[in-house]
Design a protein around this motif. Structure first.
Motif, PDB file in Angstrom:
ATOM      1  N   LYS A  68      51.633  17.010 -33.293  1.00 22.10           N
ATOM      2  CA  LYS A  68      51.337  18.396 -33.636  1.00 22.10           C
ATOM      3  C   LYS A  68      52.642  19.141 -33.888  1.00 22.10           C
ATOM      4  O   LYS A  68      53.585  19.071 -33.103  1.00 22.10           O
ATOM      5  N   GLY A  69      52.712  19.836 -34.984  1.00 19.44           N
ATOM      6  CA  GLY A  69      53.897  20.611 -35.301  1.00 19.44           C
ATOM      7  C   GLY A  69      54.952  19.859 -36.098  1.00 19.44           C
ATOM      8  O   GLY A  69      55.943  20.443 -36.501  1.00 19.44           O
ATOM      9  N   LEU A  70      54.770  18.548 -36.307  1.00 20.08           N
ATOM     10  CA  LEU A  70      55.742  17.783 -37.085  1.00 20.08           C
ATOM     11  C   LEU A  70      55.425  17.881 -38.570  1.00 20.08           C
ATOM     12  O   LEU A  70      54.261  17.959 -38.971  1.00 20.08           O
ATOM     13  N   SER A  71      56.452  17.839 -39.383  1.00 19.24           N
ATOM     14  CA  SER A  71      56.244  17.829 -40.826  1.00 19.24           C
ATOM     15  C   SER A  71      55.704  16.473 -41.264  1.00 19.24           C
ATOM     16  O   SER A  71      55.763  15.494 -40.511  1.00 19.24           O
ATOM     17  N   LEU A  72      55.194  16.411 -42.458  1.00 22.89           N
ATOM     18  CA  LEU A  72      54.703  15.136 -42.978  1.00 22.89           C
ATOM     19  C   LEU A  72      55.821  14.118 -43.054  1.00 22.89           C
ATOM     20  O   LEU A  72      55.611  12.928 -42.802  1.00 22.89           O
ATOM     21  N   PHE A  73      57.036  14.570 -43.382  1.00 23.62           N
ATOM     22  CA  PHE A  73      58.190  13.672 -43.433  1.00 23.62           C
ATOM     23  C   PHE A  73      58.482  13.090 -42.051  1.00 23.62           C
ATOM     24  O   PHE A  73      58.711  11.890 -41.906  1.00 23.62           O
ATOM     25  N   ALA A  74      58.473  13.930 -41.033  1.00 23.94           N
ATOM     26  CA  ALA A  74      58.750  13.469 -39.667  1.00 23.94           C
ATOM     27  C   ALA A  74      57.668  12.501 -39.187  1.00 23.94           C
ATOM     28  O   ALA A  74      57.963  11.522 -38.495  1.00 23.94           O
ATOM     29  N   ARG A  98      58.385   8.581 -38.187  1.00 22.16           N
ATOM     30  CA  ARG A  98      57.970   8.034 -36.892  1.00 22.16           C
ATOM     31  C   ARG A  98      57.064   6.821 -37.073  1.00 22.16           C
ATOM     32  O   ARG A  98      57.222   5.808 -36.405  1.00 22.16           O
ATOM     33  N   ARG A  99      56.124   6.913 -37.997  1.00 24.86           N
ATOM     34  CA  ARG A  99      55.193   5.808 -38.262  1.00 24.86           C
ATOM     35  C   ARG A  99      55.941   4.581 -38.773  1.00 24.86           C
ATOM     36  O   ARG A  99      55.694   3.453 -38.346  1.00 24.86           O
ATOM     37  N   ASN A 100      56.880   4.785 -39.666  1.00 26.05           N
ATOM     38  CA  ASN A 100      57.669   3.700 -40.234  1.00 26.05           C
ATOM     39  C   ASN A 100      58.513   3.015 -39.164  1.00 26.05           C
ATOM     40  O   ASN A 100      58.565   1.796 -39.064  1.00 26.05           O
ATOM     41  N   ARG A 101      59.190   3.802 -38.333  1.00 19.34           N
ATOM     42  CA  ARG A 101      60.056   3.251 -37.311  1.00 19.34           C
ATOM     43  C   ARG A 101      59.268   2.482 -36.252  1.00 19.34           C
ATOM     44  O   ARG A 101      59.705   1.447 -35.766  1.00 19.34           O
ATOM     45  N   THR A 102      58.091   2.980 -35.887  1.00 26.30           N
ATOM     46  CA  THR A 102      57.244   2.292 -34.905  1.00 26.30           C
ATOM     47  C   THR A 102      56.795   0.946 -35.453  1.00 26.30           C
ATOM     48  O   THR A 102      56.811  -0.061 -34.740  1.00 26.30           O
ATOM     49  N   ALA A 103      56.408   0.908 -36.714  1.00 30.95           N
ATOM     50  CA  ALA A 103      55.991  -0.356 -37.323  1.00 30.95           C
ATOM     51  C   ALA A 103      57.154  -1.338 -37.394  1.00 30.95           C
ATOM     52  O   ALA A 103      56.977  -2.540 -37.182  1.00 30.95           O
ATOM     53  N   LEU A 104      58.361  -0.841 -37.667  1.00 32.21           N
ATOM     54  CA  LEU A 104      59.534  -1.716 -37.735  1.00 32.21           C
ATOM     55  C   LEU A 104      59.851  -2.349 -36.388  1.00 32.21           C
ATOM     56  O   LEU A 104      60.211  -3.513 -36.309  1.00 32.21           O
ATOM     57  N   ARG A 105      59.729  -1.564 -35.317  1.00 31.67           N
ATOM     58  CA  ARG A 105      60.029  -2.095 -33.987  1.00 31.67           C
ATOM     59  C   ARG A 105      59.118  -3.265 -33.636  1.00 31.67           C
ATOM     60  O   ARG A 105      59.545  -4.224 -33.010  1.00 31.67           O
ATOM     61  N   SER A 106      57.863  -3.183 -34.042  1.00 31.77           N
ATOM     62  CA  SER A 106      56.926  -4.257 -33.700  1.00 31.77           C
ATOM     63  C   SER A 106      57.169  -5.513 -34.528  1.00 31.77           C
ATOM     64  O   SER A 106      56.847  -6.613 -34.100  1.00 31.77           O
ATOM     65  N   ARG A 107      57.743  -5.369 -35.729  1.00 27.05           N
ATOM     66  CA  ARG A 107      57.952  -6.526 -36.606  1.00 27.05           C
ATOM     67  C   ARG A 107      59.392  -7.009 -36.688  1.00 27.05           C
ATOM     68  O   ARG A 107      59.676  -7.995 -37.357  1.00 27.05           O
ATOM     69  N   ALA A 108      60.321  -6.337 -36.036  1.00 27.61           N
ATOM     70  CA  ALA A 108      61.745  -6.637 -36.209  1.00 27.61           C
ATOM     71  C   ALA A 108      62.118  -8.023 -35.709  1.00 27.61           C
ATOM     72  O   ALA A 108      62.946  -8.702 -36.315  1.00 27.61           O
ATOM     73  N   GLY A 136      63.528   5.199 -43.394  1.00 28.05           N
ATOM     74  CA  GLY A 136      63.647   6.473 -42.705  1.00 28.05           C
ATOM     75  C   GLY A 136      62.721   7.565 -43.184  1.00 28.05           C
ATOM     76  O   GLY A 136      63.086   8.732 -43.164  1.00 28.05           O
ATOM     77  N   GLY A 137      61.537   7.227 -43.642  1.00 34.04           N
ATOM     78  CA  GLY A 137      60.608   8.248 -44.099  1.00 34.04           C
ATOM     79  C   GLY A 137      60.741   8.577 -45.567  1.00 34.04           C
ATOM     80  O   GLY A 137      59.889   9.265 -46.133  1.00 34.04           O
ATOM     81  N   PHE A 138      61.797   8.113 -46.207  1.00 38.44           N
ATOM     82  CA  PHE A 138      61.967   8.353 -47.639  1.00 38.44           C
ATOM     83  C   PHE A 138      61.117   7.359 -48.422  1.00 38.44           C
ATOM     84  O   PHE A 138      60.949   6.214 -48.005  1.00 38.44           O
ATOM     85  N   LEU A 139      60.600   7.787 -49.540  1.00 37.87           N
ATOM     86  CA  LEU A 139      59.798   6.908 -50.365  1.00 37.87           C
ATOM     87  C   LEU A 139      60.686   5.824 -50.981  1.00 37.87           C
ATOM     88  O   LEU A 139      61.845   6.070 -51.303  1.00 37.87           O
ATOM     89  N   TYR A 140      60.127   4.629 -51.142  1.00 37.09           N
ATOM     90  CA  TYR A 140      60.877   3.504 -51.713  1.00 37.09           C
ATOM     91  C   TYR A 140      60.901   3.671 -53.226  1.00 37.09           C
ATOM     92  O   TYR A 140      60.109   3.094 -53.964  1.00 37.09           O
ATOM     93  N   HIS A 141      61.822   4.506 -53.686  1.00 36.54           N
ATOM     94  CA  HIS A 141      61.887   4.866 -55.095  1.00 36.54           C
ATOM     95  C   HIS A 141      63.266   5.441 -55.367  1.00 36.54           C
ATOM     96  O   HIS A 141      63.903   5.996 -54.481  1.00 36.54           O
ATOM     97  N   GLY A 142      63.754   5.277 -56.564  1.00 38.14           N
ATOM     98  CA  GLY A 142      65.007   5.901 -56.969  1.00 38.14           C
ATOM     99  C   GLY A 142      66.220   5.386 -56.221  1.00 38.14           C
ATOM    100  O   GLY A 142      66.517   4.192 -56.233  1.00 38.14           O
ATOM    101  N   ARG A 143      66.947   6.294 -55.566  1.00 42.69           N
ATOM    102  CA  ARG A 143      68.188   5.934 -54.888  1.00 42.69           C
ATOM    103  C   ARG A 143      67.963   4.977 -53.725  1.00 42.69           C
ATOM    104  O   ARG A 143      68.771   4.088 -53.489  1.00 42.69           O
ATOM    105  N   VAL A 144      66.861   5.138 -52.993  1.00 43.10           N
ATOM    106  CA  VAL A 144      66.574   4.256 -51.856  1.00 43.10           C
ATOM    107  C   VAL A 144      66.316   2.843 -52.360  1.00 43.10           C
ATOM    108  O   VAL A 144      66.831   1.863 -51.818  1.00 43.10           O
ATOM    109  N   LYS A 145      65.549   2.712 -53.427  1.00 41.10           N
ATOM    110  CA  LYS A 145      65.266   1.394 -54.012  1.00 41.10           C
ATOM    111  C   LYS A 145      66.539   0.777 -54.584  1.00 41.10           C
ATOM    112  O   LYS A 145      66.785  -0.426 -54.430  1.00 41.10           O
ATOM    113  N   ALA A 146      67.379   1.573 -55.237  1.00 39.41           N
ATOM    114  CA  ALA A 146      68.625   1.063 -55.805  1.00 39.41           C
ATOM    115  C   ALA A 146      69.549   0.531 -54.718  1.00 39.41           C
ATOM    116  O   ALA A 146      70.161  -0.533 -54.868  1.00 39.41           O
TER     117      ALA A 146
END
Length: 120
Positions: free
Chosen positions: A5-11, A15-25, A98-108
């Motif tokens: 509650k109170g977190l932005s969609l980016f946050a 959080r969702r991305n990082r939690t999934a990474l911890r379980s699969r790392a 880190g919450g950024f979409l896999y597109h553009g600079r992140v993909k490059a």
């Protein structure tokens, strides 16, 4: 469960991305990306020890005046972080966008790191 509650969609996405990474790392270090409007940063982080193994960004002294927030700069950062990680003995990582979409600079950055020898 931690409240979102109170977190932005980016946050929430971060959080969702990082939690999934911890379980699969599986004990592999994490290649963490951060991008701003002017720069892009990458770090290889060992979460078990809580330390940074390798890092690169567009703010480093040797490239500061020639790069910025471009796809070419992101490719350069990807190559440099992969070379630094290989010099430290790391070849396999988990990619944390880190919450950024896999597109553009992140993909490059990710593609350049793969081409330079990091596996993820």
């Amino acid at each position: 469960m931690i409240s979102t509650k109170g977190l932005s969609l980016f946050a929430k996405r971060r959080r969702r991305n990082r939690t999934a990474l911890r379980s699969r790392a599986g004990g592999r270090p994490r290649l963490s990306i951060h991008r701003s409007g002017k720069h892009i940063y990458a770090q290889v982080i060992d979460d078990t020890q809580g330390r940074t193994i390798a890092s690169a960004s567009t703010l480093e002294k040797d490239v500061r005046g020639t790069t910025g927030a471009t796809v070419a700069a992101a490719q350069d950062v990807g190559k440099r972080v992969a070379e630094a990680a290989k010099a430290a003995g790391v070849t396999q990582v988990v990619f944390d966008r880190g919450g950024f979409l896999y597109h553009g600079r992140v993909k490059a950055l990710a593609d350049a790191a793969r081409e330079s020898g990091l596996e993820f």
